[in-house]
Design a protein around this motif. Structure first.
Motif, PDB file in Angstrom:
ATOM      1  N   GLY A 134      72.890  38.400  -5.474  1.00 55.28           N
ATOM      2  CA  GLY A 134      73.042  38.148  -6.898  1.00 55.28           C
ATOM      3  C   GLY A 134      72.353  39.218  -7.717  1.00 55.28           C
ATOM      4  O   GLY A 134      71.691  40.111  -7.175  1.00 55.28           O
ATOM      5  N   PHE A 135      72.492  39.130  -9.034  1.00 53.23           N
ATOM      6  CA  PHE A 135      71.953  40.150  -9.940  1.00 53.23           C
ATOM      7  C   PHE A 135      70.933  39.531 -10.888  1.00 53.23           C
ATOM      8  O   PHE A 135      71.083  38.387 -11.335  1.00 53.23           O
ATOM      9  CB  PHE A 135      73.074  40.773 -10.779  1.00 53.23           C
ATOM     10  CG  PHE A 135      74.273  41.216  -9.986  1.00 53.23           C
ATOM     11  CD1 PHE A 135      74.128  41.965  -8.827  1.00 53.23           C
ATOM     12  CD2 PHE A 135      75.555  40.872 -10.402  1.00 53.23           C
ATOM     13  CE1 PHE A 135      75.232  42.377  -8.102  1.00 53.23           C
ATOM     14  CE2 PHE A 135      76.664  41.276  -9.675  1.00 53.23           C
ATOM     15  CZ  PHE A 135      76.501  42.028  -8.529  1.00 53.23           C
ATOM     16  N   VAL A 136      69.923  40.317 -11.225  1.00 47.32           N
ATOM     17  CA  VAL A 136      68.938  39.892 -12.206  1.00 47.32           C
ATOM     18  C   VAL A 136      68.440  41.133 -12.940  1.00 47.32           C
ATOM     19  O   VAL A 136      68.245  42.183 -12.324  1.00 47.32           O
ATOM     20  CB  VAL A 136      67.775  39.130 -11.522  1.00 47.32           C
ATOM     21  CG1 VAL A 136      67.020  40.007 -10.541  1.00 47.32           C
ATOM     22  CG2 VAL A 136      66.839  38.524 -12.542  1.00 47.32           C
ATOM     23  N   PRO A 137      68.274  41.056 -14.251  1.00 48.77           N
ATOM     24  CA  PRO A 137      67.778  42.222 -14.982  1.00 48.77           C
ATOM     25  C   PRO A 137      66.378  42.606 -14.514  1.00 48.77           C
ATOM     26  O   PRO A 137      65.565  41.730 -14.178  1.00 48.77           O
ATOM     27  CB  PRO A 137      67.755  41.744 -16.443  1.00 48.77           C
ATOM     28  CG  PRO A 137      68.720  40.612 -16.493  1.00 48.77           C
ATOM     29  CD  PRO A 137      68.623  39.943 -15.157  1.00 48.77           C
ATOM     30  N   PRO A 138      66.060  43.894 -14.481  1.00 52.90           N
ATOM     31  CA  PRO A 138      64.733  44.349 -14.050  1.00 52.90           C
ATOM     32  C   PRO A 138      63.631  43.668 -14.856  1.00 52.90           C
ATOM     33  O   PRO A 138      63.712  43.546 -16.075  1.00 52.90           O
ATOM     34  CB  PRO A 138      64.764  45.858 -14.313  1.00 52.90           C
ATOM     35  CG  PRO A 138      66.211  46.218 -14.242  1.00 52.90           C
ATOM     36  CD  PRO A 138      66.944  45.036 -14.800  1.00 52.90           C
ATOM     37  N   GLY A 139      62.628  43.203 -14.141  1.00 54.80           N
ATOM     38  CA  GLY A 139      61.484  42.575 -14.783  1.00 54.80           C
ATOM     39  C   GLY A 139      61.688  41.126 -15.167  1.00 54.80           C
ATOM     40  O   GLY A 139      60.758  40.486 -15.673  1.00 54.80           O
ATOM     41  N   GLN A 140      62.884  40.563 -14.933  1.00 56.88           N
ATOM     42  CA  GLN A 140      63.145  39.184 -15.342  1.00 56.88           C
ATOM     43  C   GLN A 140      63.274  38.208 -14.177  1.00 56.88           C
ATOM     44  O   GLN A 140      63.485  37.015 -14.387  1.00 56.88           O
ATOM     45  CB  GLN A 140      64.408  39.114 -16.208  1.00 56.88           C
ATOM     46  CG  GLN A 140      64.251  39.803 -17.550  1.00 56.88           C
ATOM     47  CD  GLN A 140      65.408  39.500 -18.489  1.00 56.88           C
ATOM     48  OE1 GLN A 140      65.964  38.403 -18.496  1.00 56.88           O
ATOM     49  NE2 GLN A 140      65.791  40.488 -19.285  1.00 56.88           N
ATOM     50  N   ALA A 141      63.157  38.704 -12.954  1.00 54.90           N
ATOM     51  CA  ALA A 141      63.232  37.807 -11.797  1.00 54.90           C
ATOM     52  C   ALA A 141      62.079  36.817 -11.821  1.00 54.90           C
ATOM     53  O   ALA A 141      60.947  37.160 -12.165  1.00 54.90           O
ATOM     54  CB  ALA A 141      63.213  38.604 -10.493  1.00 54.90           C
ATOM     55  N   LEU A 142      62.370  35.577 -11.469  1.00 52.78           N
ATOM     56  CA  LEU A 142      61.336  34.555 -11.341  1.00 52.78           C
ATOM     57  C   LEU A 142      60.698  34.695  -9.964  1.00 52.78           C
ATOM     58  O   LEU A 142      61.395  34.743  -8.959  1.00 52.78           O
ATOM     59  CB  LEU A 142      61.935  33.159 -11.509  1.00 52.78           C
ATOM     60  CG  LEU A 142      62.743  32.937 -12.799  1.00 52.78           C
ATOM     61  CD1 LEU A 142      63.365  31.541 -12.801  1.00 52.78           C
ATOM     62  CD2 LEU A 142      61.857  33.123 -14.021  1.00 52.78           C
ATOM     63  N   ARG A 143      59.389  34.755  -9.930  1.00 53.12           N
ATOM     64  CA  ARG A 143      58.677  34.983  -8.669  1.00 53.12           C
ATOM     65  C   ARG A 143      57.727  33.827  -8.384  1.00 53.12           C
ATOM     66  O   ARG A 143      57.328  33.078  -9.282  1.00 53.12           O
ATOM     67  CB  ARG A 143      57.866  36.291  -8.757  1.00 53.12           C
ATOM     68  CG  ARG A 143      58.681  37.537  -9.141  1.00 53.12           C
ATOM     69  CD  ARG A 143      59.490  38.054  -7.967  1.00 53.12           C
ATOM     70  NE  ARG A 143      58.621  38.434  -6.861  1.00 53.12           N
ATOM     71  CZ  ARG A 143      58.026  39.633  -6.739  1.00 53.12           C
ATOM     72  NH1 ARG A 143      58.199  40.552  -7.693  1.00 53.12           N
ATOM     73  NH2 ARG A 143      57.268  39.910  -5.704  1.00 53.12           N
ATOM     74  N   ARG A 144      57.301  33.711  -7.146  1.00 57.71           N
ATOM     75  CA  ARG A 144      56.303  32.704  -6.781  1.00 57.71           C
ATOM     76  C   ARG A 144      54.904  33.111  -7.243  1.00 57.71           C
ATOM     77  O   ARG A 144      54.028  32.263  -7.340  1.00 57.71           O
ATOM     78  CB  ARG A 144      56.280  32.513  -5.265  1.00 57.71           C
ATOM     79  CG  ARG A 144      57.592  32.047  -4.662  1.00 57.71           C
ATOM     80  CD  ARG A 144      57.490  31.930  -3.155  1.00 57.71           C
ATOM     81  NE  ARG A 144      58.751  31.498  -2.558  1.00 57.71           N
ATOM     82  CZ  ARG A 144      58.925  31.232  -1.268  1.00 57.71           C
ATOM     83  NH1 ARG A 144      57.889  31.367  -0.441  1.00 57.71           N
ATOM     84  NH2 ARG A 144      60.086  30.834  -0.824  1.00 57.71           N
ATOM     85  N   SER A 145      54.718  34.369  -7.522  1.00 56.88           N
ATOM     86  CA  SER A 145      53.372  34.910  -7.733  1.00 56.88           C
ATOM     87  C   SER A 145      52.943  34.971  -9.195  1.00 56.88           C
ATOM     88  O   SER A 145      51.898  35.529  -9.499  1.00 56.88           O
ATOM     89  CB  SER A 145      53.297  36.325  -7.152  1.00 56.88           C
ATOM     90  OG  SER A 145      54.298  37.158  -7.725  1.00 56.88           O
ATOM     91  N   GLY A 146      53.713  34.372 -10.113  1.00 59.45           N
ATOM     92  CA  GLY A 146      53.411  34.559 -11.528  1.00 59.45           C
ATOM     93  C   GLY A 146      52.674  33.428 -12.220  1.00 59.45           C
ATOM     94  O   GLY A 146      52.366  33.515 -13.402  1.00 59.45           O
ATOM     95  N   ALA A 147      52.375  32.334 -11.506  1.00 54.04           N
ATOM     96  CA  ALA A 147      51.738  31.182 -12.153  1.00 54.04           C
ATOM     97  C   ALA A 147      50.326  31.531 -12.615  1.00 54.04           C
ATOM     98  O   ALA A 147      49.597  32.253 -11.937  1.00 54.04           O
ATOM     99  CB  ALA A 147      51.696  29.998 -11.193  1.00 54.04           C
ATOM    100  N   LYS A 148      49.934  30.966 -13.759  1.00 58.98           N
ATOM    101  CA  LYS A 148      48.612  31.223 -14.331  1.00 58.98           C
ATOM    102  C   LYS A 148      47.977  29.897 -14.745  1.00 58.98           C
ATOM    103  O   LYS A 148      48.667  28.942 -15.103  1.00 58.98           O
ATOM    104  CB  LYS A 148      48.707  32.162 -15.527  1.00 58.98           C
ATOM    105  CG  LYS A 148      49.337  33.514 -15.201  1.00 58.98           C
ATOM    106  CD  LYS A 148      49.339  34.435 -16.404  1.00 58.98           C
ATOM    107  CE  LYS A 148      50.113  35.722 -16.103  1.00 58.98           C
ATOM    108  NZ  LYS A 148      49.618  36.404 -14.896  1.00 58.98           N
ATOM    109  N   ALA A 149      46.650  29.857 -14.697  1.00 59.87           N
ATOM    110  CA  ALA A 149      45.921  28.661 -15.105  1.00 59.87           C
ATOM    111  C   ALA A 149      46.343  28.257 -16.517  1.00 59.87           C
ATOM    112  O   ALA A 149      46.447  29.106 -17.411  1.00 59.87           O
ATOM    113  CB  ALA A 149      44.418  28.908 -15.046  1.00 59.87           C
ATOM    114  N   GLY A 150      46.606  26.991 -16.706  1.00 60.82           N
ATOM    115  CA  GLY A 150      47.080  26.482 -17.993  1.00 60.82           C
ATOM    116  C   GLY A 150      48.580  26.274 -18.048  1.00 60.82           C
ATOM    117  O   GLY A 150      49.075  25.552 -18.925  1.00 60.82           O
ATOM    118  N   ASP A 151      49.334  26.907 -17.146  1.00 62.40           N
ATOM    119  CA  ASP A 151      50.780  26.680 -17.097  1.00 62.40           C
ATOM    120  C   ASP A 151      51.073  25.205 -16.830  1.00 62.40           C
ATOM    121  O   ASP A 151      50.391  24.555 -16.029  1.00 62.40           O
ATOM    122  CB  ASP A 151      51.429  27.490 -15.966  1.00 62.40           C
ATOM    123  CG  ASP A 151      51.592  28.957 -16.287  1.00 62.40           C
ATOM    124  OD1 ASP A 151      51.134  29.386 -17.359  1.00 62.40           O
ATOM    125  OD2 ASP A 151      52.170  29.676 -15.438  1.00 62.40           O
TER     126      ASP A 151
END
Length: 319
Positions: A134-151
């Motif tokens: 599949g295709f995704v615009p650069p920088g817009q892929a959802l990753r497992r590594s992006g979660a941050k405290a407060g999310d």
């Protein structure tokens, strides 16, 4: 029929024909043209008889599910599906099995405009391996590594129905006929949340699809993001049928059994308003919050800690 007759009869002719496929089935390799300015997302899943599905599984449902689980992986990345390849091991070239298998697979392929572009067939114990692109615009892929405290942590749909249907089929519980009818499709023909995944681009910090159970898959987000979380048991969305059997099955069936193929994702506070605008088109439920302290903590409706006995599916776990 021989192998080449099988391929011509069941796989070479299909309804989906994309302009970005220069050469598909019929050559030694496919020739594909990704759109300019897009990244290519690639995933694969292997389904083995007796491990991932019951040996007497309905072939139509199996064709659907084999493709759906791969589209679910693309959805979790926020990718738009385009192509897939099929590798199929069969005990024999059985047209009575292949015809409904292909109908189930290609009906879902048409729904998402995904073209089969190649693969392989062989004689052997029944196994199905699909690779999806599949295709995704650069920088817009959802990753497992992006979660941050407060999310805030969300899931789409409801959890536990597929596990309930499987427990019935394995003889662990006995569901009334109308209850089984209500949950069987969740196991046999899951809905990949492709549209939802694409809508979460630019809103969610992280995402994963729930294939091995909420606890295991949310755990992957926590590990990759180096954070912790607290989830509320009373916030976990379950269907009326599943809720009616919770006392009999326990919450571990909902939390740790897998095969839901819903999305679990995290959203920062400043994107919650944007997420709420999607609610009419994208059903989702808040279940907890990401925390800085490592580990996953579960509390019941009274605030007391809940300790699960199971944590999710693992192919190589000791039985």
């Amino acid at each position: 029929m021989n192998e080449f007759e099988l391929i011509r009869t069941f796989f070479a002719r299909q309804d989906v024909a994309r302009t970005d496929v220069a050469a598909g089935i019929g050559d030694d390799a496919a020739l594909l043209q990704p759109p300019a300015g897009q990244q290519l997302a690639v995933t694969s899943d292997l389904l083995v008889a007796g491990v991932h599905f019951l040996p007497d599984a309905d072939p139509f449902s199996l064709g659907h599910k084999a493709l759906a689980v791969n589209l679910s992986d693309l959805a979790a990345m926020g990718a738009e599906p385009a192509w897939f390849m099929l590798n199929l091991a069969l005990p024999k070239a059985d047209a009575r099995w292949l015809e409904p298998f292909c109908r189930g697979m290609f009906e879902l392929a048409r729904e998402h405009h995904v073209q089969l572009v190649g693969g392989d067939t062989s004689r052997g114990p029944l196994a199905i391996a699909i690779e999806a692109h599949g295709f995704v615009p650069p920088g817009q892929a959802l990753r497992r590594s992006g979660a941050k405290a407060g999310d805030r942590i969300y899931v789409t749909g409801t959890l536990g129905d597929a596990a309930l249907a499987l427990r019935h089929r394995l003889g662990g519980i006995r569901l009334p006929e109308h209850d089984l009818a209500a949950v069987a499709d969740r196991m046999d023909r899951p809905t990949p949340r492709v549209r939802e995944g694409m809508m979460l681009r630019g809103i969610a910090h992280s995402a994963i699809d729930i294939s091995d159970g909420l606890l295991a898959d949310l755990g992957h987000i926590l590990e990759m993001s180096r954070v912790g979380a607290q989830i509320n048991l009373d916030k976990i969305p379950v269907s009326p049928v599943c809720r009616s059997h919770i006392r009999e099955t326990g919450w571990d069936t909902v939390l740790a059994s897998g095969d839901d193929y819903e999305l679990c994702f995290t959203v920062p506070e400043n994107h919650v308003a944007a997420l709420e605008k999607l609610r009419p088109a994208c059903g989702f439920h808040p279940i907890g919050v990401i925390e800085a302290e490592p580990g996953l903590r579960i509390v019941d409706e009274s605030g007391k800690p809940y300790q699960p006995r199971e944590t999710g599916h693992d192919h190589f776990a000791e039985k």
